[in-house]
Design a protein around this motif. Structure first.
Motif, PDB file in Angstrom:
ATOM      1  N   MET A   1       8.525  -2.375   2.287  1.00  0.00           N
ATOM      2  CA  MET A   1       8.410  -2.309   0.829  1.00  0.00           C
ATOM      3  C   MET A   1       9.566  -1.535   0.204  1.00  0.00           C
ATOM      4  N   SER A   2      10.327  -0.794   1.022  1.00  0.00           N
ATOM      5  CA  SER A   2      11.499  -0.099   0.489  1.00  0.00           C
ATOM      6  C   SER A   2      12.540  -1.081  -0.031  1.00  0.00           C
ATOM      7  N   ARG A   3      12.476  -2.344   0.441  1.00  0.00           N
ATOM      8  CA  ARG A   3      13.401  -3.375  -0.045  1.00  0.00           C
ATOM      9  C   ARG A   3      12.984  -3.923  -1.399  1.00  0.00           C
ATOM     10  N   TYR A   4      11.693  -3.884  -1.711  1.00  0.00           N
ATOM     11  CA  TYR A   4      11.163  -4.596  -2.877  1.00  0.00           C
ATOM     12  C   TYR A   4      10.710  -3.670  -4.011  1.00  0.00           C
ATOM     13  N   ALA A   5      10.184  -2.510  -3.654  1.00  0.00           N
ATOM     14  CA  ALA A   5       9.709  -1.551  -4.668  1.00  0.00           C
ATOM     15  C   ALA A   5      10.014  -0.146  -4.164  1.00  0.00           C
ATOM     16  N   PRO A   6      11.301   0.268  -4.202  1.00  0.00           N
ATOM     17  CA  PRO A   6      11.693   1.530  -3.569  1.00  0.00           C
ATOM     18  C   PRO A   6      11.008   2.760  -4.146  1.00  0.00           C
ATOM     19  N   GLU A   7      10.565   2.704  -5.394  1.00  0.00           N
ATOM     20  CA  GLU A   7       9.882   3.860  -5.978  1.00  0.00           C
ATOM     21  C   GLU A   7       8.394   3.864  -5.632  1.00  0.00           C
ATOM     22  N   LYS A   8       7.734   2.717  -5.810  1.00  0.00           N
ATOM     23  CA  LYS A   8       6.290   2.638  -5.601  1.00  0.00           C
ATOM     24  C   LYS A   8       5.904   2.324  -4.157  1.00  0.00           C
ATOM     25  N   MET A   9       6.817   1.727  -3.399  1.00  0.00           N
ATOM     26  CA  MET A   9       6.561   1.346  -2.005  1.00  0.00           C
ATOM     27  C   MET A   9       5.275   0.502  -1.902  1.00  0.00           C
ATOM     28  N   GLU A  10       4.338   0.903  -1.057  1.00  0.00           N
ATOM     29  CA  GLU A  10       3.116   0.103  -0.843  1.00  0.00           C
ATOM     30  C   GLU A  10       2.227   0.043  -2.076  1.00  0.00           C
ATOM     31  N   LEU A  11       2.481   0.910  -3.053  1.00  0.00           N
ATOM     32  CA  LEU A  11       1.664   0.939  -4.266  1.00  0.00           C
ATOM     33  C   LEU A  11       2.367   0.273  -5.448  1.00  0.00           C
ATOM     34  N   GLY A  12       3.195  -0.730  -5.147  1.00  0.00           N
ATOM     35  CA  GLY A  12       3.677  -1.618  -6.191  1.00  0.00           C
ATOM     36  C   GLY A  12       2.535  -2.496  -6.684  1.00  0.00           C
ATOM     37  N   PRO A  13       2.732  -3.238  -7.773  1.00  0.00           N
ATOM     38  CA  PRO A  13       1.673  -4.123  -8.273  1.00  0.00           C
ATOM     39  C   PRO A  13       1.375  -5.234  -7.269  1.00  0.00           C
ATOM     40  N   ARG A  14       0.189  -5.790  -7.353  1.00  0.00           N
ATOM     41  CA  ARG A  14      -0.278  -6.710  -6.326  1.00  0.00           C
ATOM     42  C   ARG A  14       0.581  -7.962  -6.179  1.00  0.00           C
ATOM     43  N   ASP A  15       1.034  -8.513  -7.297  1.00  0.00           N
ATOM     44  CA  ASP A  15       1.841  -9.726  -7.195  1.00  0.00           C
ATOM     45  C   ASP A  15       3.126  -9.455  -6.427  1.00  0.00           C
ATOM     46  N   LEU A  16       3.745  -8.316  -6.686  1.00  0.00           N
ATOM     47  CA  LEU A  16       4.999  -7.968  -6.029  1.00  0.00           C
ATOM     48  C   LEU A  16       4.786  -7.714  -4.533  1.00  0.00           C
ATOM     49  N   VAL A  17       3.736  -6.981  -4.189  1.00  0.00           N
ATOM     50  CA  VAL A  17       3.483  -6.672  -2.775  1.00  0.00           C
ATOM     51  C   VAL A  17       3.106  -7.947  -2.017  1.00  0.00           C
ATOM     52  N   SER A  18       2.328  -8.825  -2.629  1.00  0.00           N
ATOM     53  CA  SER A  18       1.964 -10.092  -1.974  1.00  0.00           C
ATOM     54  C   SER A  18       3.190 -10.944  -1.700  1.00  0.00           C
ATOM     55  N   ARG A  19       4.066 -11.069  -2.694  1.00  0.00           N
ATOM     56  CA  ARG A  19       5.297 -11.842  -2.484  1.00  0.00           C
ATOM     57  C   ARG A  19       6.172 -11.208  -1.405  1.00  0.00           C
ATOM     58  N   SER A  20       6.184  -9.876  -1.361  1.00  0.00           N
ATOM     59  CA  SER A  20       7.000  -9.182  -0.371  1.00  0.00           C
ATOM     60  C   SER A  20       6.501  -9.477   1.044  1.00  0.00           C
ATOM     61  N   ILE A  21       5.197  -9.412   1.248  1.00  0.00           N
ATOM     62  CA  ILE A  21       4.630  -9.723   2.571  1.00  0.00           C
ATOM     63  C   ILE A  21       4.926 -11.169   2.942  1.00  0.00           C
TER      64      ILE A  21
END
Length: 567
Positions: free
Chosen positions: A265-285
């Motif tokens: 998640m450091s690639r996709y939401a470096p500030e929020k990491m695993e606690l980015g919004p759900r759409d962003l974390v789902s796309r990242s996975i």
């Protein structure tokens, strides 16, 4: 049957809070709750993580204003800001009322209500009862409704609204225990039937009954549906079953790990990491898996959710249900090893179009909770705002229906309407010539949506999906119910649910094809940018003949202007 003042369809959190509030508003009202399961088995019981409220117990600098901004930003600026302001402003009051009537909230050391961090939130404001929050709230509300004298009709399957000359007269439903069709004449009907994400089949965290019944009934009665293309995929569903692993697991400090051992998640939401919004974390996975950085198994590709560093005591006290589910369904004890997870269809941002008091375009018909679209979630819902939505707007809509019920004069539902509904049910048991089986159609529906209208969408795939959905709708005309009995005919109920999902799936696909942008949970690979000039608006879907017709509706703005959404 004597007309009811209010008939509430759905026994989950929104329906029960509406019933409780309506009885509080006017104890003389005659209120019925219809549910196809027993209320304390409604899908609200599956909500694990908690409900957001700016109580400032954990973070002393939290405010309602910060909650409002987080929600609007999380929605990718598609939420109606007047509705969001109500949601967040009422939240502390709702949490404290639930506390006063007996909800066993987890506590901090100073005995105030505990709060944990959740995705997309700037402060830890999610109030919880271990990882069984929805379950405990549901039990509390059900007790209150029984105490106040609400009438319950459990194991009833809602079939249709009774409408004459655009006037709603009540509801027609099937008694599942007897197979008989019954009339429920009513001054007002309130839909609180939950979401429709179960149409995605095995990649869904939803209960088997989350088949969009209320939305489909409203749609066929001419009531518009709004923003149906926005279906949220939760980042962490169990690899095999799609069952939900609460965001609270990441809120407590869980890590997402790929096959290279990276916290990606450091690639996709470096500030929020695993606690980015759900759409962003789902796309990242999903991106990690598509780019071959996931793990492989006979049950499919996945990534790891690692809780092992949290320690046994924390997992046993704050995430006991997650541990139990992981052990039962994956054979993994999260105290000892990571949990295999992959995104799972989870939540419906779209639903029945309502105003902020839950009114629809049809007099006397209201909606609340996940089956409604008020719209507080816009293109993406923040974790912890779904339980809050059903509680806040369950209360508001219950009050509005109670205040307005006497405006509508009751009208009888004719025996001919009942007979027509009975004949329709019997027709599924007596097809002539070629017939289709429920199981085949159901499997193909889930696969079509997952492959063509899933996390990543593209015009040619969506068109393929639309074509396949039209084919399934034609084939459904020949579906056969092999069980001809009256008592608990589950084959018939599955077919009725399939019809609802087929009708709604077309609105999801049509909205996805029309919306040529990427916003929140709706990601178009052929239109990867958000397009505020053309698409900062809601979509409306109505049934015209046997096909969906799309229209538009402006987003209600407020103090927050459009800006780039980054985490």
């Amino acid at each position: 049957m004597k007309p009811f003042d209010i008939v509430i369809v759905g026994g989950g959190g929104a329906g029960l809070y509406a019933a409780m509030e309506a009885m509080k508003t006017n104890p003389a009202l005659n209120i019925a709750v219809l549910s196809k399961v027993y209320p304390n088995r409604s899908h609200t019981s599956a909500a694990q993580g908690g409900a957001n409220a700016a109580l400032a117990n954990k973070a002393k600098d939290d405010t309602v204003e910060l909650h409002i901004f987080d929600t609007i930003k999380g929605s990718d600026y598609l939420a109606d800001q007047d509705a969001v302001e109500i949601l967040c402003s009422e939240a502390p009051k709702i949490i404290r009322e639930l506390d006063n009537i007996g909800t066993p909230w987890s506590r901090l050391d100073d005995n105030t209500i505990a709060q944990r961090p959740f995705g997309g939130a700037g402060r830890p404001r999610c109030c919880y009862c271990a990882d069984k929050t929805g379950h405990t709230i549901l039990q509390t509300l059900y007790e209150q409704c029984l105490k106040k004298g609400v009438f319950f009709f459990n194991e009833y399957f809602a079939l249709q609204l009774s409408v004459h000359d655009s006037r709603m007269k009540g509801l027609i439903a099937m008694n599942m225990k007897t197979g008989k069709v019954e009339a429920f004449p009513a001054r007002t009907v309130l839909f609180a039937t939950g979401g429709y994400a179960k149409m995605y089949w095995n990649r869904s965290s939803n209960a088997a009954g989350n088949t969009g019944d209320g939305q489909a009934i409203a749609y066929r009665a001419g009531i518009p549906l709004k923003d149906m293309e926005f279906v949220q995929f939760h980042p962490t569903g169990l690899r095999k079953s799609g069952l939900l692993v609460t965001e609270g697991a990441r809120g407590e400090g869980g890590y997402l790990i790929n096959s290279l051992g990276e916290r990606f998640m450091s690639r996709y939401a470096p500030e929020k990491m695993e606690l980015g919004p759900r759409d962003l974390v789902s796309r990242s996975i999903e991106t990690e898996i598509l780019q071959e950085r996931g793990f492989d198994s006979p049950a499919g590709k996945y990534v790891h959710l690692d809780l092992t560093h949290l320690g046994a005591d924390l997992i046993k006290t704050r995430l006991p249900q997650i541990r139990e589910m992981s052990m039962y369904f994956e054979g993994v004890d999260p105290i000892e090893e990571p949990i295999p997870v992959r995104p799972t269809a989870h939540y419906s941002m779209g639903g029945i179009d309502t105003d902020i008091d839950g009114r629809t375009v049809m007099d006397g018909v209201y909606a609340a909770g996940e089956c409604a679209c008020v719209s507080v979630h816009g293109a993406n819902r923040l974790g912890g705002n779904s339980l809050l939505d059903i509680l806040v707007f369950g209360r508001i809509v219950g009050h509005a229906a109670a205040e307005e019920a006497k405006k509508f004069e009751p009208a009888p539902i004719t025996p001919e309407e009942i007979k027509d509904a009975e004949n329709q049910l019997r027709s599924y048991m007596q097809p002539s010539g070629h017939f289709e089986r429920y199981g085949t159609l159901r499997e193909e529906l889930g696969q079509t949506l997952a492959l063509n209208v899933g996390i990543y969408r593209e015009a040619s795939k969506i068109r393929k999906g639309v074509s396949e959905l039209h084919g399934l709708q034609e084939r459904f005309k020949h579906v056969r119910v092999f069980d001809t009995s009256d008592v608990f005919n589950t084959n018939l109920m599955q077919v009725l649910e399939l019809k609802n999902m087929l009708d709604l799936s077309e609105t999801v696909a049509a909205g996805a094809l029309a919306r040529e942008e990427s916003r929140g949970s709706h990601t178009r690979t052929d239109f990867p940018q958000r397009d505020d000039e053309k698409w900062h608006k809601h979509t409306l879907a109505t049934l015209e003949g046997d096909r969906v017709k799309l229209a538009e509706k402006p987003v209600t703005m407020g103090r927050y202007e459009l800006q780039e959404r980054t985490y």
